[in-house]
Design a protein around this motif. Structure first.
Motif: not given
Length: 266
Positions: A177-202
């Motif tokens: 994760d970059p040193p951006l203000d991610l909590p504020s972006l999430r609280a403001g519904h301004s970010i779409n997160d795709v994480r490791l658990q999403d990228l894992r192959f089924t």
């Protein structure tokens, strides 16, 4: 702008245009519809953040998604040198110029200044330039983890995400994760997160991949074993596919798999 003076010697560093090309997709790539739909459903948010360690298919996934989009997307593969604000902006503007020739002229003129300008000034000019574009556009910043945490580029990005342009979107691919203000972006519904658990192959995707690369079908038991050992790691799955080329009986290789990712790498 196609060049920059780097060290006071008068030598010119040309824009390395291969950094502006998105990855070419191989013929055996698995179409990951579930993730493409997830990204596409939130592509109008200011930021899409794809964050996972190396080898989880971040760049390939986003390149697949771009091929299905109805908007223009620029691509910029970053390296450590791009932690310098001027260098970052040179490449950023070159990438945007590939989409809309002549865009961001005001910011481009600012970069001609002999002395570095304050980040707030640069951010304001760049935001105004991007907001003035009448085309729906986005830029992928690949390998964003190469930007140093204390680089002024981080402040530039924070300011742009705090007041994002109307039709311009940012897509960041990073190993952490970059040193951006991610909590504020999430609280403001301004970010779409795709994480490791999403990228894992089924398990299904792993079977599709091996069928595409090796033209083999594997049993449900073998898929479960592979799932336990590879843990959905895309690079590990490709290593297994390479190893399968050297065995006569695939089931033999699957039985020998043990020890998780370290043994897969070995």
């Amino acid at each position: 702008m196609e060049h920059d003076v780097d060290n006071g010697t008068g030598a010119f560093n040309p824009i390395l245009r291969t950094k502006l090309h998105r990855p070419q997709l191989s013929a055996d790539v698995v179409n990951r519809d579930r993730l493409i739909k997830r990204i596409d459903s939130a592509c109008d948010l200011p930021l899409t953040l794809v964050s996972a360690p190396a080898g989880y298919g971040k760049s390939v996934l986003v390149a697949q998604w771009i091929e299905q989009l109805d908007r223009s997307v620029a691509w910029l593969s970053l390296d450590a040198d791009d932690s310098d604000t001027r260098t970052f902006l040179e490449y950023f503007l070159a990438a945007v110029n590939n989409l809309v020739p002549g865009a961001c002229d005001a910011t481009r003129e600012l970069l001609q200044a002999a002395s570095p300008l304050p980040i707030p000034v640069l951010a304001s000019y760049l935001l105004n330039d991007l907001d003035a574009m009448d085309t729906r556009c986005a830029i992928v910043l690949d390998d964003y983890h190469r930007i140093e945490p204390l680089s002024p580029v981080q402040e530039l990005m924070r300011r742009m995400l705090a007041h994002p342009p109307r039709q311009f979107r940012f897509i960041i691919l990073t190993r952490h994760d970059p040193p951006l203000d991610l909590p504020s972006l999430r609280a403001g519904h301004s970010i779409n997160d795709v994480r490791l658990q999403d990228l894992r192959f089924t398990a299904t995707e792993m079977g599709e991949f091996l069928n595409a690369t090796q033209n083999i079908s594997i049993s449900d038991e073998a898929v479960k074993k592979l799932d336990r050992e590879v843990e959905g790691w895309a690079a590990g799955l490709r290593l297994v596919a390479l190893a399968l080329r050297h065995v006569d009986e695939p089931s033999t290789l699957f039985k020998r798999l043990h020890g998780g990712l370290p043994q897969i790498q070995e």
